[in-house]
Design a protein around this motif. Structure first.
Motif, PDB file in Angstrom:
ATOM      1  N   VAL A  72     -32.096  -9.455 -32.866  1.00 15.07           N
ATOM      2  CA  VAL A  72     -32.114 -10.486 -32.034  1.00 15.07           C
ATOM      3  C   VAL A  72     -31.638 -10.811 -30.912  1.00 15.07           C
ATOM      4  CG1 VAL A  72     -31.820 -13.106 -32.062  1.00 15.07           C
ATOM      5  CG2 VAL A  72     -32.548 -12.094 -34.270  1.00 15.07           C
ATOM      6  N   TYR A  73     -30.128 -10.168 -30.980  1.00 13.60           N
ATOM      7  CA  TYR A  73     -29.261 -10.275 -29.868  1.00 13.60           C
ATOM      8  C   TYR A  73     -29.626  -9.306 -28.581  1.00 13.60           C
ATOM      9  CZ  TYR A  73     -26.632 -13.149 -32.677  1.00 13.60           C
ATOM     10  OH  TYR A  73     -26.045 -14.140 -33.692  1.00 13.60           O
ATOM     11  N   ASP A  74     -30.175  -8.257 -28.781  1.00  9.08           N
ATOM     12  CA  ASP A  74     -30.815  -7.223 -27.835  1.00  9.08           C
ATOM     13  C   ASP A  74     -32.163  -7.264 -27.555  1.00  9.08           C
ATOM     14  OD1 ASP A  74     -31.636  -5.833 -29.626  1.00  9.08           O
ATOM     15  OD2 ASP A  74     -30.171  -4.023 -29.194  1.00  9.08           O
ATOM     16  N   GLY A  75     -32.992  -8.154 -28.175  1.00  7.34           N
ATOM     17  CA  GLY A  75     -34.382  -8.188 -27.888  1.00  7.34           C
ATOM     18  C   GLY A  75     -35.247  -6.844 -28.126  1.00  7.34           C
ATOM     19  N   THR A  76     -34.744  -6.304 -29.248  1.00  2.57           N
ATOM     20  CA  THR A  76     -35.410  -4.986 -29.405  1.00  2.57           C
ATOM     21  C   THR A  76     -36.260  -4.915 -30.771  1.00  2.57           C
ATOM     22  OG1 THR A  76     -33.445  -3.936 -30.356  1.00  2.57           O
ATOM     23  CG2 THR A  76     -33.962  -3.835 -27.895  1.00  2.57           C
ATOM     24  N   LEU A  77     -37.221  -3.953 -30.765  1.00  2.00           N
ATOM     25  CA  LEU A  77     -37.896  -3.433 -32.052  1.00  2.00           C
ATOM     26  C   LEU A  77     -37.555  -2.049 -32.032  1.00  2.00           C
ATOM     27  CD1 LEU A  77     -39.767  -3.731 -34.564  1.00  2.00           C
ATOM     28  CD2 LEU A  77     -41.663  -3.304 -32.849  1.00  2.00           C
ATOM     29  N   SER A  78     -36.941  -1.703 -33.082  1.00  2.00           N
ATOM     30  CA  SER A  78     -36.604  -0.324 -33.347  1.00  2.00           C
ATOM     31  C   SER A  78     -37.187   0.131 -34.832  1.00  2.00           C
ATOM     32  CB  SER A  78     -35.198   0.059 -33.433  1.00  2.00           C
ATOM     33  OG  SER A  78     -34.473  -0.482 -31.948  1.00  2.00           O
ATOM     34  N   LYS A  79     -37.046   1.320 -35.103  1.00  2.00           N
ATOM     35  CA  LYS A  79     -37.460   2.139 -36.267  1.00  2.00           C
ATOM     36  C   LYS A  79     -36.671   3.236 -36.695  1.00  2.00           C
ATOM     37  CE  LYS A  79     -40.882   5.328 -34.284  1.00  2.00           C
ATOM     38  NZ  LYS A  79     -42.379   5.579 -34.461  1.00  2.00           N
ATOM     39  N   ILE A  80     -36.518   3.650 -37.937  1.00  2.00           N
ATOM     40  CA  ILE A  80     -35.945   4.841 -38.474  1.00  2.00           C
ATOM     41  C   ILE A  80     -36.897   5.566 -39.436  1.00  2.00           C
ATOM     42  CG2 ILE A  80     -33.585   4.079 -38.354  1.00  2.00           C
ATOM     43  CD1 ILE A  80     -33.594   3.350 -41.065  1.00  2.00           C
ATOM     44  N   ASP A  81     -36.746   6.781 -39.700  1.00  2.00           N
ATOM     45  CA  ASP A  81     -37.588   7.765 -40.683  1.00  2.00           C
ATOM     46  C   ASP A  81     -36.905   7.582 -42.000  1.00  2.00           C
ATOM     47  OD1 ASP A  81     -38.871   9.449 -42.188  1.00  2.00           O
ATOM     48  OD2 ASP A  81     -38.744  10.960 -40.619  1.00  2.00           O
ATOM     49  N   LEU A  82     -37.377   6.929 -42.969  1.00  2.00           N
ATOM     50  CA  LEU A  82     -36.824   6.804 -44.496  1.00  2.00           C
ATOM     51  C   LEU A  82     -36.743   8.129 -44.977  1.00  2.00           C
ATOM     52  CD1 LEU A  82     -38.195   3.394 -45.319  1.00  2.00           C
ATOM     53  CD2 LEU A  82     -36.065   3.632 -44.657  1.00  2.00           C
ATOM     54  N   THR A  83     -37.398   9.168 -44.706  1.00  2.00           N
ATOM     55  CA  THR A  83     -37.459  10.337 -45.237  1.00  2.00           C
ATOM     56  C   THR A  83     -36.180  11.317 -44.842  1.00  2.00           C
ATOM     57  OG1 THR A  83     -39.033  11.536 -43.933  1.00  2.00           O
ATOM     58  CG2 THR A  83     -40.005  10.337 -45.717  1.00  2.00           C
ATOM     59  N   SER A  84     -35.557  10.798 -43.938  1.00  2.00           N
ATOM     60  CA  SER A  84     -34.461  11.750 -43.062  1.00  2.00           C
ATOM     61  C   SER A  84     -33.208  11.182 -43.891  1.00  2.00           C
ATOM     62  CB  SER A  84     -34.556  11.223 -41.655  1.00  2.00           C
ATOM     63  OG  SER A  84     -33.135  12.049 -41.089  1.00  2.00           O
ATOM     64  N   GLU A  85     -32.321  12.039 -44.392  1.00  2.00           N
ATOM     65  CA  GLU A  85     -31.129  11.945 -45.110  1.00  2.00           C
ATOM     66  C   GLU A  85     -30.141  11.239 -43.985  1.00  2.00           C
ATOM     67  OE1 GLU A  85     -29.755  15.344 -46.508  1.00  2.00           O
ATOM     68  OE2 GLU A  85     -31.159  15.694 -47.952  1.00  2.00           O
ATOM     69  N   THR A  86     -30.387  11.411 -42.529  1.00  2.00           N
ATOM     70  CA  THR A  86     -29.379  10.983 -41.448  1.00  2.00           C
ATOM     71  C   THR A  86     -30.583  10.323 -40.502  1.00  2.00           C
ATOM     72  OG1 THR A  86     -29.266  13.123 -40.360  1.00  2.00           O
ATOM     73  CG2 THR A  86     -27.576  12.515 -42.087  1.00  2.00           C
ATOM     74  N   ASN A 105     -38.230  -5.231 -24.816  1.00  2.00           N
ATOM     75  CA  ASN A 105     -38.633  -6.454 -23.820  1.00  2.00           C
ATOM     76  C   ASN A 105     -39.233  -7.612 -24.858  1.00  2.00           C
ATOM     77  OD1 ASN A 105     -38.753  -7.800 -21.519  1.00  2.00           O
ATOM     78  ND2 ASN A 105     -41.110  -7.303 -21.366  1.00  2.00           N
ATOM     79  N   LEU A 106     -38.439  -7.868 -25.972  1.00  2.00           N
ATOM     80  CA  LEU A 106     -38.742  -9.069 -26.786  1.00  2.00           C
ATOM     81  C   LEU A 106     -37.771 -10.137 -26.539  1.00  2.00           C
ATOM     82  CD1 LEU A 106     -39.503  -7.158 -30.005  1.00  2.00           C
ATOM     83  CD2 LEU A 106     -41.326  -7.987 -28.292  1.00  2.00           C
ATOM     84  N   THR A 107     -38.260 -11.468 -26.958  1.00  2.00           N
ATOM     85  CA  THR A 107     -37.325 -12.673 -26.614  1.00  2.00           C
ATOM     86  C   THR A 107     -37.224 -13.317 -28.111  1.00  2.00           C
ATOM     87  OG1 THR A 107     -38.711 -13.000 -24.617  1.00  2.00           O
ATOM     88  CG2 THR A 107     -36.987 -14.717 -25.105  1.00  2.00           C
ATOM     89  N   GLY A 108     -35.762 -12.912 -28.565  1.00  2.00           N
ATOM     90  CA  GLY A 108     -35.461 -13.572 -29.784  1.00  2.00           C
ATOM     91  C   GLY A 108     -36.310 -13.078 -30.895  1.00  2.00           C
ATOM     92  N   SER A 166     -42.563 -12.392 -34.420  1.00  2.00           N
ATOM     93  CA  SER A 166     -42.253 -13.725 -34.182  1.00  2.00           C
ATOM     94  C   SER A 166     -41.184 -13.652 -33.111  1.00  2.00           C
ATOM     95  CB  SER A 166     -41.932 -14.602 -35.278  1.00  2.00           C
ATOM     96  OG  SER A 166     -40.889 -14.208 -35.889  1.00  2.00           O
ATOM     97  N   GLU A 167     -41.341 -14.142 -31.833  1.00  2.00           N
ATOM     98  CA  GLU A 167     -40.647 -14.291 -30.806  1.00  2.00           C
ATOM     99  C   GLU A 167     -39.963 -15.759 -30.847  1.00  2.00           C
ATOM    100  OE1 GLU A 167     -40.842 -11.688 -27.280  1.00  2.00           O
ATOM    101  OE2 GLU A 167     -42.805 -11.150 -28.224  1.00  2.00           O
ATOM    102  N   TYR A 168     -38.925 -16.005 -31.455  1.00  2.00           N
ATOM    103  CA  TYR A 168     -38.160 -17.204 -31.487  1.00  2.00           C
ATOM    104  C   TYR A 168     -37.996 -17.899 -30.125  1.00  2.00           C
ATOM    105  CZ  TYR A 168     -35.360 -21.012 -33.468  1.00  2.00           C
ATOM    106  OH  TYR A 168     -34.997 -22.328 -33.879  1.00  2.00           O
ATOM    107  N   ASN A 169     -37.304 -17.290 -29.593  1.00  4.03           N
ATOM    108  CA  ASN A 169     -36.894 -18.038 -28.081  1.00  4.03           C
ATOM    109  C   ASN A 169     -38.007 -17.624 -27.123  1.00  4.03           C
ATOM    110  OD1 ASN A 169     -34.267 -18.443 -28.915  1.00  4.03           O
ATOM    111  ND2 ASN A 169     -33.384 -16.399 -28.479  1.00  4.03           N
ATOM    112  N   GLY A 170     -38.964 -16.689 -27.297  1.00  2.00           N
ATOM    113  CA  GLY A 170     -40.191 -16.656 -26.575  1.00  2.00           C
ATOM    114  C   GLY A 170     -41.240 -17.619 -26.762  1.00  2.00           C
ATOM    115  N   ASP A 171     -41.338 -18.367 -27.828  1.00  2.00           N
ATOM    116  CA  ASP A 171     -42.143 -19.360 -28.398  1.00  2.00           C
ATOM    117  C   ASP A 171     -43.752 -18.690 -28.447  1.00  2.00           C
ATOM    118  OD1 ASP A 171     -40.407 -21.370 -28.662  1.00  2.00           O
ATOM    119  OD2 ASP A 171     -40.965 -22.159 -26.492  1.00  2.00           O
ATOM    120  N   ARG A 172     -43.660 -17.519 -29.289  1.00  2.00           N
ATOM    121  CA  ARG A 172     -45.048 -16.853 -29.435  1.00  2.00           C
ATOM    122  C   ARG A 172     -44.834 -15.732 -30.358  1.00  2.00           C
ATOM    123  NH1 ARG A 172     -43.613 -13.432 -23.836  1.00  2.00           N
ATOM    124  NH2 ARG A 172     -42.192 -12.148 -24.550  1.00  2.00           N
TER     125      ARG A 172
END
Length: 351
Positions: free
Chosen positions: A132-146, A155-158, A172-178
Motif C-alpha cells: 500500500v505505502y509504495d503503490g506497487t504490485l510485486s510477485k515471487i516464485d513459490l517454487t524457489s527456495e530463496t 504506479n498504483l494508488t493505495g 482495488s485501488e483504495y486511494n485511487g477510487d478504482r
C-alpha cells in the motif's frame, strides 16, 4: 373463494422469495475481521486486532471460530497454495506462511521489510502481493527456495485487495477510487482501469463474470458484470457496515462478508448470486398490475435504480428499489405509467 385464493397465492410468493434471499449475522464476537478465504467448507478469517487467523465450518448452523495461528502484528489477507496458507501482515510488513496439515501451525516468514503488504493472490506458482505505502504490485516464485521480489507495477494508488480471474489480476485501488487489472499472460502489460469513481473500494471477488466490490466508507457492496466493455458498478447490498472482505461458495449461492467495525461475518444467501444480472432478472415483472396503492418487482435479486415516468415521458420520481421492497404509488393519478430500470422498462396501470 377468490379472495382466499389470492391470499394463499400471496403467501406462497412471499415464502418463496424469503427462501431465495436472506442476510444474517453468521458469526459475531470477532476481533476486527478483515480478509476471509473460503476453502471447501472452511472459512478462514483474519482477525486484525487480535493478530490471529481463525476458521469456522460453514456447514454448521451456528459455527464457533477455532484459532488457527496467532502472533501476528496486524494481518490483512490470505491466499492458499496446496496445504500452505499465506498471510499478509500489514502492520508487521511481512508475509508469512503456515502448514495447514500441522495440528498447531507455526509462522514461517516468507518476506520481510515490506511497505504495508495487503492483497495477496496466487497464479501459476507465483505469489502476487500489493504494498500500500509504495503503490506497487510485486510477485515471487513459490517454487524457489530463496525467492526474489519482482516488481510488476509501481504506479498504483493505495492498492488493497487483489483477485485472479481468467488470466487477469484485479486490483482495488483504495486511494485511487478504482478497480484496475493486469494481464497475467503478457510480460509487457501494464494495468488498465476497469471501473472508476468507486469511493473507498476495498475487498473484491469475481464469480461468473460478476465483480463484487466492498465500498468500505459507503457501507455497501457494488456489483458489475465484466464480460463486456465499459462495465458499470451498481448497488448490490446496502447497510454493510465497514465491509472489507468477500468470499463466495463454489456454486455461487452464498456470500460471506467481513464487517470490521461490527466484528462479525455476514452471510448473504441468494440462489442467483453468481449469475449474470440480465440472466437472473430477465423475468422481472410488476405486481399487482393494475394497482391502487403499491407495486413491487418480482424476481429482483439486487438493489436496482429506477425512473418512474408518466405517459408523456415526464419523470415523476427517481430512486432505488431493494428486493421485496414495495413502491408506494398512492400519490399517482389514475393512468398508465412506466418504470424504467437498468434491466428493462415495465409498464403498469394505476387505478
Amino acid at each position: 373463494m377468490k379472495k382466499t385464493t389470492l391470499y394463499l397465492t400471496l403467501i406462497l410468493v412471499i415464502s418463496f422469495t424469503n427462501q431465495i434471499y436472506s442476510q444474517t449475522d453468521f458469526v459475531t464476537g470477532l476481533s476486527s475481521p478483515v480478509g476471509i478465504l473460503l476453502d471447501e467448507n472452511e472459512l478462514y478469517i483474519v482477525e486484525n486486532e487480535a493478530g490471529k487467523i481463525s476458521k469456522i465450518d460453514i456447514t454448521q448452523e451456528s459455527p464457533t471460530p477455532v484459532d488457527v495461528v496467532s502472533g501476528l502484528s496486524g494481518p490483512a489477507r490470505l491466499a492458499k497454495y496446496g496445504n500452505e496458507l499465506y498471510i499478509s501482515d500489514f502492520v508487521g510488513d511481512k508475509i508469512y506462511k503456515i502448514d495447514l496439515t500441522e495440528s498447531s501451525p507455526s509462522l514461517t516468514t516468507v518476506l520481510s521489510e515490506l511497505q504495508g503488504p495487503d492483497g495477496i493472490a496466487i497464479y501459476n506458482n507465483e505469489l502476487y502481493f500489493t504494498q500500500v505505502y509504495d503503490g506497487t504490485l510485486s510477485k515471487i516464485d513459490l517454487t524457489s527456495e530463496t525467492p526474489t521480489i519482482v516488481e510488476v507495477d509501481n504506479n498504483l494508488t493505495g492498492p488493497k485487495d487483489i483477485f485472479v480471474y481468467e488470466n487477469y489480476l484485479y486490483i482495488s485501488e483504495y486511494n485511487g477510487d478504482r478497480i484496475s487489472r493486469f494481464n497475467l499472460t503478457r510480460t509487457d502489460a501494464v494495468h488498465d482501469n476497469v471501473i472508476t469513481n468507486l469511493e473507498s473500494c476495498t475487498g473484491i471477488y469475481v464469480k461468473n463474470d460478476n465483480l463484487f466490490i466492498t465500498l468500505r466508507n459507503l457501507n455497501k457492496i457494488s456489483k458489475a458484470n465484466i464480460s463486456g466493455t465499459n462495465p458499470v458498478a451498481n448497488d448490490f447490498l446496502l447497510n454493510i457496515n465497514d465491509g472489507v472482505g468477500i468470499a463466495i461458495n463454489n456454486d455461487g449461492t452464498e456470500m460471506y462478508i467481513s464487517s470490521y467495525a461490527d466484528n462479525k461475518i455476514i452471510k448473504y444467501t441468494d440462489a442467483n448470486l453468481g449469475i449474470e444480472n440480465n440472466a437472473i432478472q430477465k423475468n422481472i415483472s410488476i405486481s399487482p398490475n393494475p394497482a391502487t396503492s403499491y407495486i413491487y418487482l418480482n424476481n429482483l435479486s439486487s438493489v436496482e435504480p429506477y425512473t418512474l415516468l408518466n405517459l408523456q415521458g415526464q419523470i415523476i420520481q427517481e430512486s432505488s428499489l431493494q428486493p421485496n421492497q414495495n413502491l408506494n404509488i398512492e400519490h399517482l393519478n389514475p393512468g398508465l405509467y412506466f418504470l424504467k430500470t437498468n434491466l428493462q422498462t415495465l409498464k403498469f396501470i394505476k387505478k
